[in-house]
Design an enzyme around this catalytic site. Structure first.
Site, PDB file in Angstrom:
ATOM      1  CD1 TRP A  83      -2.117  -2.507   0.808  1.00 29.69           C
ATOM      2  CD2 TRP A  83      -3.658  -0.164   0.622  1.00 29.69           C
ATOM      3  NE1 TRP A  83      -3.269  -2.958   1.065  1.00 29.69           N
ATOM      4  CE2 TRP A  83      -3.830  -2.368   0.705  1.00 29.69           C
ATOM      5  CE3 TRP A  83      -3.623   0.650   0.948  1.00 29.69           C
ATOM      6  CZ2 TRP A  83      -5.202  -1.745   0.604  1.00 29.69           C
ATOM      7  CZ3 TRP A  83      -5.745   0.442   0.675  1.00 29.69           C
ATOM      8  CH2 TRP A  83      -5.877  -0.947   0.955  1.00 29.69           C
ATOM      9  CG  HIS A 205     -18.061  -3.675  -1.296  1.00 31.28           C
ATOM     10  ND1 HIS A 205     -19.292  -4.310  -0.740  1.00 31.28           N
ATOM     11  CD2 HIS A 205     -17.893  -2.515  -1.029  1.00 31.28           C
ATOM     12  CE1 HIS A 205     -19.491  -3.399   0.032  1.00 31.28           C
ATOM     13  NE2 HIS A 205     -18.731  -3.158   0.795  1.00 31.28           N
ATOM     14  CG  ASN A 244     -17.355  -3.260   3.790  1.00 33.22           C
ATOM     15  OD1 ASN A 244     -16.509  -4.212   4.126  1.00 33.22           O
ATOM     16  ND2 ASN A 244     -18.587  -2.472   4.390  1.00 33.22           N
ATOM     17  CD1 TRP A 310     -16.470   0.436   7.693  1.00 34.70           C
ATOM     18  CD2 TRP A 310     -14.531   0.235   7.774  1.00 34.70           C
ATOM     19  NE1 TRP A 310     -16.142   2.037   8.214  1.00 34.70           N
ATOM     20  CE2 TRP A 310     -14.758   1.713   8.556  1.00 34.70           C
ATOM     21  CE3 TRP A 310     -12.815  -0.363   7.516  1.00 34.70           C
ATOM     22  CZ2 TRP A 310     -13.316   2.228   8.560  1.00 34.70           C
ATOM     23  CZ3 TRP A 310     -11.896   0.750   7.999  1.00 34.70           C
ATOM     24  CH2 TRP A 310     -11.586   1.692   8.547  1.00 34.70           C
ATOM     25  CG  ASP A 345      -9.833  -2.689   9.302  1.00 37.74           C
ATOM     26  OD1 ASP A 345      -8.590  -2.642   8.278  1.00 37.74           O
ATOM     27  OD2 ASP A 345     -10.299  -3.664   9.126  1.00 37.74           O
TER      28      ASP A 345
END
Ligand SMILES: *[C@@H]1O[C@H](CO)[C@@H](O)[C@H](O)[C@H]1NC(C)=O
Ligand SMILES: *[C@@H]1O[C@H](CO)[C@@H](O)[C@H](O)[C@H]1NC(C)=O
Ligand SMILES: *[C@@H]1O[C@H](CO)[C@@H](O)[C@H](O)[C@H]1NC(C)=O
Length: 392
Positions: A83, A205, A244, A310, A345
């Site tokens: 990332w 998504h 998510n 999420w 997260d």
């Protein structure tokens, strides 16, 4: 060129375990020219991001249970994306490329220089103006990629940004965010349109952009970016399920048998359907429509109270391992692991800096450290709950 065979030796429980890995450094590989009209994953394997791999190896060392430890060591070898979220991390891409990368491996990079976690009216939304975006992310990344012509790259472009743009398109306060998307994304796609790269534009998504009424707007926005970047040959399509996630193929969807009754306006309740339905809309507007699907943490379904949950979903397991999807869904190129399972997260502590309410909800794992930090206990949950099971 003679392949170099290295023996990497792992020590655990006092035993030396030799793992023979036929390794050829990318420098000795032929120049890469990726044909984005084809599925490159039939020829290339996702390279394990060495930083994540190291985190997993460290995590394995402190696992007491011998069986679980073996599972962790397996995960270290699974391909994963790096990332690029901060401009200071650009140089880590150079470090990453010092890893020994076999000629048939592709280096995965998630580009996240624009950042929007919740929605564009939230203070968390940090739009990155084009000049800064170019200077801090895109130009240096393109330079690195150009100077490594013998390495193949797959780049996922800007997870979370498109859902913000589509879902909040009618909020006047979101106009700057939309404007930023429409300038930055084409710049990124054009700058990264290099022979050794395939790009996939993030498309959320099925749970956020799969709604029937949003699919056309989503396809149009992607077509707009495609046109504005002069229809780049290396844009293969979309990346889904990264920010998510959903089930790949649970029917009718992530939740339960009655999901279609609860949400009759969403026919894309699993990613298999989302890729098909959005793919058909993309074909209509003449935009590339192949997909990579993040399955890093979607091994277990039916865990959440709401689709929007999420953050550090409790009980989650590693999902399908990266590789060609095959089978009936001809638009889905590959399963990939974009998210590094075990990396938090966000903090579950209300009041801590960066706290997001979703990380404190009942379905979120607690305690969880701040975003980006390692959560050993959660990593072990992902190992235990992995589907398919991790064979050791
Ligand atoms: C890329 O693949 C397509 C589809 O197989 C083929 O038609 C095309 O000729 C290929 N392009 C190059 C440059 O090889
Ligand atoms: C955006 O996020 C903020 C802060 O999380 C919240 O207060 C607001 O209601 C959200 N707006 C929309 C339109 O969802
Ligand atoms: C993209 O360009 C094509 C070809 O010029 C055009 O037909 C299409 O309407 C454009 N799409 C968008 C969303 O601007």
């Amino acid at each position: 060129m003679k392949p170099i065979v290295l023996l990497s030796v792992l020590f655990h429980h006092g035993q030396a375990v030799s793992v023979a890995r036929p390794l050829t450094s990318a420098a000795s590989c032929p120049t890469v020219s990726l044909n984005a009209s084809t599925n490159i994953w039939t020829q290339y394997t996702l390279h394990p991001n060495p930083f994540y791999r190291q985190q997993v190896l460290n995590a394995a060392k402190v696992i007491q249970d011998a069986d679980l430890q073996k599972k962790a060591l397996k995960i270290a070898d699974v391909g994963s994306f790096f990332w690029l979220s901060k401009s200071t991390e650009v140089e880590k891409v150079t470090t990453l490329l010092e890893d020994v990368i076999p000629c048939n491996h592709v280096v995965g990079i998630v580009l996240q220089g624009m950042y929007s976690q919740a929605n564009c009216t939230s203070p968390k939304y940090k739009s990155t103006e084009l000049a800064a975006y170019k200077a801090s992310f895109i130009d240096p990344l393109a330079t690195i990629i150009k100077s490594n012509p013998s390495t193949a790259f797959a780049v996922i472009v800007e997870p979370s940004t498109l859902p913000s743009v589509i879902i909040h398109s009618d909020l006047p306060s979101c106009a700057p965010a939309i404007e930023t998307y429409r300038t930055n994304i084409p710049y990124a796609l054009e700058a990264l349109n290099l022979p050794n790269v395939v790009t996939y534009l993030d498309a959320g998504h099925g749970g956020n952009l799969g709604w029937d009424k949003l699919q056309i707007a989503t396809a149009n926005e992607i077509a707009l970016a495609y046109n504005a970047s002069s229809r780049p040959s290396q844009l293969r399509g979309i990346a889904v399920n990264t920010a998510n996630w959903n089930s790949w193929d649970m029917s009718p969807g992530e939740f339960d048998q009655s999901a279609l009754e609860i949400w009759p306006e969403n026919h894309a309740q699993n990613e298999q359907r989302y890729v098909r339905l959005l793919g058909a809309k993309l074909a209509k507007v003449g935009a590339p429509n192949h997909a990579v699907v993040d399955t890093s943490r979607n091994g277990v379904q039916g865990l959440r109270y709401e689709w929007l949950d999420w953050c550090n979903v409790d009980g989650a397991g590693f999902g399908r391992r990266p590789g060609v999807v095959g089978g009936a869904n001809e638009l889905a190129d590959a399963f990939i692991w974009a998210v590094g399972g075990g990396i938090s997260d966000g903090t579950s502590e209300e009041g801590e800096e960066g706290y997001d309410e979703y990380c404190g909800k009942p379905g979120a794992y607690k305690p969880s450290p701040p975003r980006g930090q390692w959560n050993q206990a959660y990593f072990e949950v992902l190992l235990r709950e992995a589907r398919p099971y991790i064979q050791v």
